[in-house]
Every structure is written in structure tokens, then in C-alpha cells.
Design a protein around this motif. Structure first.
Motif, PDB file in Angstrom:
ATOM      1  N   GLY A  18     -11.388  -0.612  -7.599  1.00  0.00           N
ATOM      2  CA  GLY A  18     -12.022  -0.853  -6.306  1.00  0.00           C
ATOM      3  C   GLY A  18     -11.812  -2.276  -5.817  1.00  0.00           C
ATOM      4  O   GLY A  18     -11.545  -2.503  -4.636  1.00  0.00           O
ATOM      5  N   TRP A  19     -11.925  -3.236  -6.746  1.00  0.00           N
ATOM      6  CA  TRP A  19     -11.765  -4.639  -6.364  1.00  0.00           C
ATOM      7  C   TRP A  19     -10.336  -4.914  -5.903  1.00  0.00           C
ATOM      8  O   TRP A  19     -10.114  -5.562  -4.868  1.00  0.00           O
ATOM      9  CB  TRP A  19     -12.110  -5.547  -7.542  1.00  0.00           C
ATOM     10  CG  TRP A  19     -12.138  -6.994  -7.167  1.00  0.00           C
ATOM     11  CD1 TRP A  19     -13.202  -7.714  -6.723  1.00  0.00           C
ATOM     12  CD2 TRP A  19     -11.017  -7.905  -7.161  1.00  0.00           C
ATOM     13  NE1 TRP A  19     -12.831  -9.005  -6.448  1.00  0.00           N
ATOM     14  CE2 TRP A  19     -11.500  -9.159  -6.706  1.00  0.00           C
ATOM     15  CE3 TRP A  19      -9.674  -7.780  -7.506  1.00  0.00           C
ATOM     16  CZ2 TRP A  19     -10.676 -10.274  -6.585  1.00  0.00           C
ATOM     17  CZ3 TRP A  19      -8.846  -8.889  -7.385  1.00  0.00           C
ATOM     18  CH2 TRP A  19      -9.343 -10.120  -6.933  1.00  0.00           C
ATOM     19  N   ILE A  20      -9.349  -4.433  -6.651  1.00  0.00           N
ATOM     20  CA  ILE A  20      -7.960  -4.741  -6.312  1.00  0.00           C
ATOM     21  C   ILE A  20      -7.556  -4.050  -5.008  1.00  0.00           C
ATOM     22  O   ILE A  20      -6.776  -4.593  -4.224  1.00  0.00           O
ATOM     23  CB  ILE A  20      -7.008  -4.351  -7.468  1.00  0.00           C
ATOM     24  CG1 ILE A  20      -5.703  -5.144  -7.380  1.00  0.00           C
ATOM     25  CG2 ILE A  20      -6.709  -2.867  -7.487  1.00  0.00           C
ATOM     26  CD1 ILE A  20      -5.824  -6.588  -7.735  1.00  0.00           C
ATOM     27  N   ALA A  21      -8.105  -2.847  -4.751  1.00  0.00           N
ATOM     28  CA  ALA A  21      -7.808  -2.168  -3.483  1.00  0.00           C
ATOM     29  C   ALA A  21      -8.353  -2.974  -2.310  1.00  0.00           C
ATOM     30  O   ALA A  21      -7.669  -3.163  -1.291  1.00  0.00           O
ATOM     31  CB  ALA A  21      -8.401  -0.759  -3.488  1.00  0.00           C
ATOM     32  N   GLY A  22      -9.586  -3.473  -2.443  1.00  0.00           N
ATOM     33  CA  GLY A  22     -10.154  -4.303  -1.384  1.00  0.00           C
ATOM     34  C   GLY A  22      -9.404  -5.608  -1.205  1.00  0.00           C
ATOM     35  O   GLY A  22      -9.173  -6.059  -0.073  1.00  0.00           O
TER      36      GLY A  22
ATOM     37  N   LEU B 125      -7.170 -18.228  -1.181  1.00  0.00           N
ATOM     38  CA  LEU B 125      -8.290 -18.046  -2.105  1.00  0.00           C
ATOM     39  C   LEU B 125      -8.198 -16.701  -2.821  1.00  0.00           C
ATOM     40  O   LEU B 125      -8.353 -16.618  -4.052  1.00  0.00           O
ATOM     41  CB  LEU B 125      -9.611 -18.144  -1.334  1.00  0.00           C
ATOM     42  CG  LEU B 125     -10.895 -18.143  -2.166  1.00  0.00           C
ATOM     43  CD1 LEU B 125     -10.973 -19.384  -3.041  1.00  0.00           C
ATOM     44  CD2 LEU B 125     -12.110 -18.053  -1.246  1.00  0.00           C
ATOM     45  N   VAL B 126      -7.922 -15.638  -2.074  1.00  0.00           N
ATOM     46  CA  VAL B 126      -7.828 -14.305  -2.671  1.00  0.00           C
ATOM     47  C   VAL B 126      -6.590 -14.204  -3.559  1.00  0.00           C
ATOM     48  O   VAL B 126      -6.595 -13.496  -4.569  1.00  0.00           O
ATOM     49  CB  VAL B 126      -7.843 -13.223  -1.575  1.00  0.00           C
ATOM     50  CG1 VAL B 126      -7.692 -11.828  -2.182  1.00  0.00           C
ATOM     51  CG2 VAL B 126      -9.133 -13.285  -0.775  1.00  0.00           C
ATOM     52  N   THR B 127      -5.521 -14.920  -3.206  1.00  0.00           N
ATOM     53  CA  THR B 127      -4.322 -14.929  -4.046  1.00  0.00           C
ATOM     54  C   THR B 127      -4.644 -15.450  -5.444  1.00  0.00           C
ATOM     55  O   THR B 127      -4.232 -14.865  -6.459  1.00  0.00           O
ATOM     56  CB  THR B 127      -3.228 -15.801  -3.412  1.00  0.00           C
ATOM     57  OG1 THR B 127      -2.839 -15.233  -2.157  1.00  0.00           O
ATOM     58  CG2 THR B 127      -1.999 -15.870  -4.325  1.00  0.00           C
ATOM     59  N   TRP B 128      -5.376 -16.559  -5.511  1.00  0.00           N
ATOM     60  CA  TRP B 128      -5.753 -17.107  -6.813  1.00  0.00           C
ATOM     61  C   TRP B 128      -6.661 -16.134  -7.566  1.00  0.00           C
ATOM     62  O   TRP B 128      -6.515 -15.953  -8.787  1.00  0.00           O
ATOM     63  CB  TRP B 128      -6.450 -18.452  -6.640  1.00  0.00           C
ATOM     64  CG  TRP B 128      -5.496 -19.580  -6.386  1.00  0.00           C
ATOM     65  CD1 TRP B 128      -5.312 -20.257  -5.215  1.00  0.00           C
ATOM     66  CD2 TRP B 128      -4.575 -20.154  -7.323  1.00  0.00           C
ATOM     67  NE1 TRP B 128      -4.347 -21.222  -5.355  1.00  0.00           N
ATOM     68  CE2 TRP B 128      -3.872 -21.186  -6.644  1.00  0.00           C
ATOM     69  CE3 TRP B 128      -4.275 -19.901  -8.654  1.00  0.00           C
ATOM     70  CZ2 TRP B 128      -2.898 -21.953  -7.257  1.00  0.00           C
ATOM     71  CZ3 TRP B 128      -3.301 -20.668  -9.279  1.00  0.00           C
ATOM     72  CH2 TRP B 128      -2.627 -21.685  -8.593  1.00  0.00           C
TER      73      TRP B 128
ATOM     74  N   PRO C 130       0.805  -1.235   0.000  1.00  0.00           N
ATOM     75  CA  PRO C 130       0.000   0.000   0.000  1.00  0.00           C
ATOM     76  C   PRO C 130       0.834   1.280   0.000  1.00  0.00           C
ATOM     77  O   PRO C 130       0.281   2.365  -0.226  1.00  0.00           O
ATOM     78  CB  PRO C 130      -0.814  -0.104   1.308  1.00  0.00           C
ATOM     79  CG  PRO C 130      -0.642  -1.507   1.794  1.00  0.00           C
ATOM     80  CD  PRO C 130       0.682  -1.962   1.282  1.00  0.00           C
ATOM     81  N   LEU C 131       2.140   1.187   0.259  1.00  0.00           N
ATOM     82  CA  LEU C 131       2.946   2.394   0.437  1.00  0.00           C
ATOM     83  C   LEU C 131       2.988   3.305  -0.783  1.00  0.00           C
ATOM     84  O   LEU C 131       2.889   4.528  -0.647  1.00  0.00           O
ATOM     85  CB  LEU C 131       4.369   2.018   0.866  1.00  0.00           C
ATOM     86  CG  LEU C 131       4.513   1.440   2.274  1.00  0.00           C
ATOM     87  CD1 LEU C 131       5.974   1.150   2.595  1.00  0.00           C
ATOM     88  CD2 LEU C 131       3.928   2.393   3.316  1.00  0.00           C
TER      89      LEU C 131
ATOM     90  N   LEU D 240      -3.431  -8.184   3.063  1.00  0.00           N
ATOM     91  CA  LEU D 240      -2.585  -7.621   4.118  1.00  0.00           C
ATOM     92  C   LEU D 240      -3.069  -8.052   5.500  1.00  0.00           C
ATOM     93  O   LEU D 240      -2.269  -8.467   6.345  1.00  0.00           O
ATOM     94  CB  LEU D 240      -2.581  -6.098   4.001  1.00  0.00           C
ATOM     95  CG  LEU D 240      -1.672  -5.337   4.970  1.00  0.00           C
ATOM     96  CD1 LEU D 240      -0.216  -5.739   4.790  1.00  0.00           C
ATOM     97  CD2 LEU D 240      -1.827  -3.835   4.761  1.00  0.00           C
ATOM     98  N   SER D 241      -4.370  -7.993   5.721  1.00  0.00           N
ATOM     99  CA  SER D 241      -4.904  -8.350   7.043  1.00  0.00           C
ATOM    100  C   SER D 241      -4.748  -9.843   7.330  1.00  0.00           C
ATOM    101  O   SER D 241      -4.342 -10.230   8.438  1.00  0.00           O
ATOM    102  CB  SER D 241      -6.377  -7.932   7.143  1.00  0.00           C
ATOM    103  OG  SER D 241      -7.145  -8.573   6.136  1.00  0.00           O
ATOM    104  N   THR D 242      -5.052 -10.701   6.340  1.00  0.00           N
ATOM    105  CA  THR D 242      -4.899 -12.138   6.581  1.00  0.00           C
ATOM    106  C   THR D 242      -3.423 -12.522   6.703  1.00  0.00           C
ATOM    107  O   THR D 242      -3.071 -13.415   7.480  1.00  0.00           O
ATOM    108  CB  THR D 242      -5.554 -12.951   5.448  1.00  0.00           C
ATOM    109  OG1 THR D 242      -5.049 -12.500   4.176  1.00  0.00           O
ATOM    110  CG2 THR D 242      -7.054 -12.802   5.475  1.00  0.00           C
TER     111      THR D 242
END
Length: 232
Positions: free
Chosen positions: A135-139, A171-174, A78-79, A145-147
Motif C-alpha cells: 500500500g505504501w509503495i503504491a501511494g 523527499l519521497v525519492t529518499w 504503473p504500466l 508520478l504526479s509531482t
């Protein structure tokens, strides 16, 4: 909600002369944010692949180094965007991406009906698809980052198990991998768009064909600046 143009030049700064037939699309700060974010995302995905896929893990080795690279590249992801907030042009584009106008819905309807003419797909500086992607990629980055932090610091949220964090992270990585492949496919299919991200300028003909509303906004803005300059 009606979309507004937003200034892409810092107040009080003279705009650089443009090449004949070309128009400024992205500032240096915006291009650097895009490039740095892309490099960090690529580093995250490559290091993840070397950790996750057995044949690659055996080929590369150095698991501890790869874990370190993956963790810190993810934390740094995010930096570039946070530093980009110092740029007025970057903030103006964030406002554009955050506004969904009536013509954006028209663009989505045209995609659904497979209508490809410029009149059927009106767009401002960013198409509706680009706004949805941003928007999708930011979320997705925030979820990763949180997981990732929950996997690294297992006691951070005791009510969330590490197994659950790993499952969501994988899952989000894929999902990110497939979405980025689609993004890159679209970019390689449009050399002028890539040139605009590399140099900051695009041809007026390309802007008229793909982003006609933005081109009109820029022309009105420049006409207004010229009129104010003539009266000063």
C-alpha cells in the motif's frame, strides 16, 4: 473484515502438476509484473542518482539522455500493474493485499513485542508487513508520478509551484530508496521467498512456517476441486 482466499488459477484452466513437496505461489503474470516493476523502479532510482548526485553526474555525463530515461521510466512505472489486471491471479492477490484481517493485527503485535514464532505471527498469502509495504509503495509511486508531471509541465496546476513539487519529489525519492533497501534486505535474507518469485513455487515446509493460513486455504481449495472433479 474476514480475509478470503481468492482463486489463483483462471477458471476452466487445468493446474500444472506441482513438484513433490512444493506448492504454486505466483503465476507467470504475477512474476512478470513484479520483475518489470522492479526493473523500472531501479532505472528510475539509478537515473535520479546520476542527476542528483554531483560526482555521479560528472562521471556519467549525458544529462539530457538521463533526464529522458528518468521521465519515461517513471511514466511507465504503473504500466506493469495495469497490464497485470488482465490476470485473474494478479487481481486475486490485489484483493488479498487490500484486506486487513484479525490475524494481521496479531502479526503486527507480535512484531512490536519481538515474538518470532510462527504461532505468534500467523499470515495468509501475504504478511501484514507485506500488505503495508504494498500500500505504501503504491501511494508513493502515485505521488512521484504526479509531482514529476508537475515538474515537467509547469502550467498543469498553476497554484502548485515547481519548487514545491521538486521538494516533495526529492523527499519521497529518499523515502522510497530506504524502504526498497529494507525490502531487498528482507528478500536476500529469505532464499525460499526469492525462489518463489523466480519459479512460482515454494516448499510446503516454508509455506507452513511463514504462511500457514494460506497453505490451509490452498489445501481446502484443492480438496474442493478434487471433490467436484470426482462428481463430474
Amino acid at each position: 473484515m474476514r480475509s478470503t482466499a481468492g482463486s489463483t488459477e483462471p477458471t476452466g484452466t487445468a493446474a500444472r502438476p506441482e513438484h513433490e513437496g512444493r506448492i504454486r505461489r505466483f503465476s507467470t503474470a504475477e512474476r512478470m509484473v513484479h520483475r518489470a516493476t522492479g526493473y523500472l523502479m531501479l532505472l528510475c532510482l539509478v537515473s535520479a542518482a546520476c542527476l542528483y548526485l554531483g560526482p555521479l553526474a560528472q562521471l556519467v555525463g549525458r544529462r539530457h539522455l538521463l533526464v529522458t530515461v528518468h521521465e519515461w521510466s517513471g511514466i511507465a512505472l504503473p504500466l506493469p500493474s495495469l497490464l497485470g489486471l488482465l490476470s485473474p491471479a494478479f487481481r486475486a492477490d490485489l484483493r488479498r493485499l487490500n484486506r486487513f484481517a484479525v490475524y494481521d493485527r496479531q502479526w503486527l503485535r507480535a512484531v512490536r513485542r519481538r515474538r518470532t514464532s510462527p504461532e505468534a505471527r500467523p499470515a495468509g498469502k501475504f504478511k501484514a508487513g507485506q500488505k503495508l509495504y504494498a500500500g505504501w509503495i503504491a501511494g508513493a509511486v502515485l505521488v512521484m508520478l504526479s509531482t514529476g508531471l508537475l515538474m515537467w509541465f509547469t502550467g498543469l496546476l498553476p497554484f502548485v509551484s515547481r519548487t514545491s513539487a521538486i521538494f516533495v519529489h526529492d523527499l519521497v525519492t529518499w523515502a522510497i530508496t530506504f524502504v526498497l533497501l529494507g525490502h531487498m534486505r528482507r528478500a536476500f535474507a529469505d532464499p525460499e521467498a526469492r525462489l518463489g518469485m523466480r519459479t512460482g513455487h515454494v516448499s510446503r515446509a516454508w509455506a507452513q512456517r511463514h504462511h500457514s493460513r494460506w497453505l490451509r486455504e490452498e489445501q481446502r481449495r484443492r480438496t474442493g476441486e478434487d471433490a467436484r472433479g470426482a462428481t463430474d
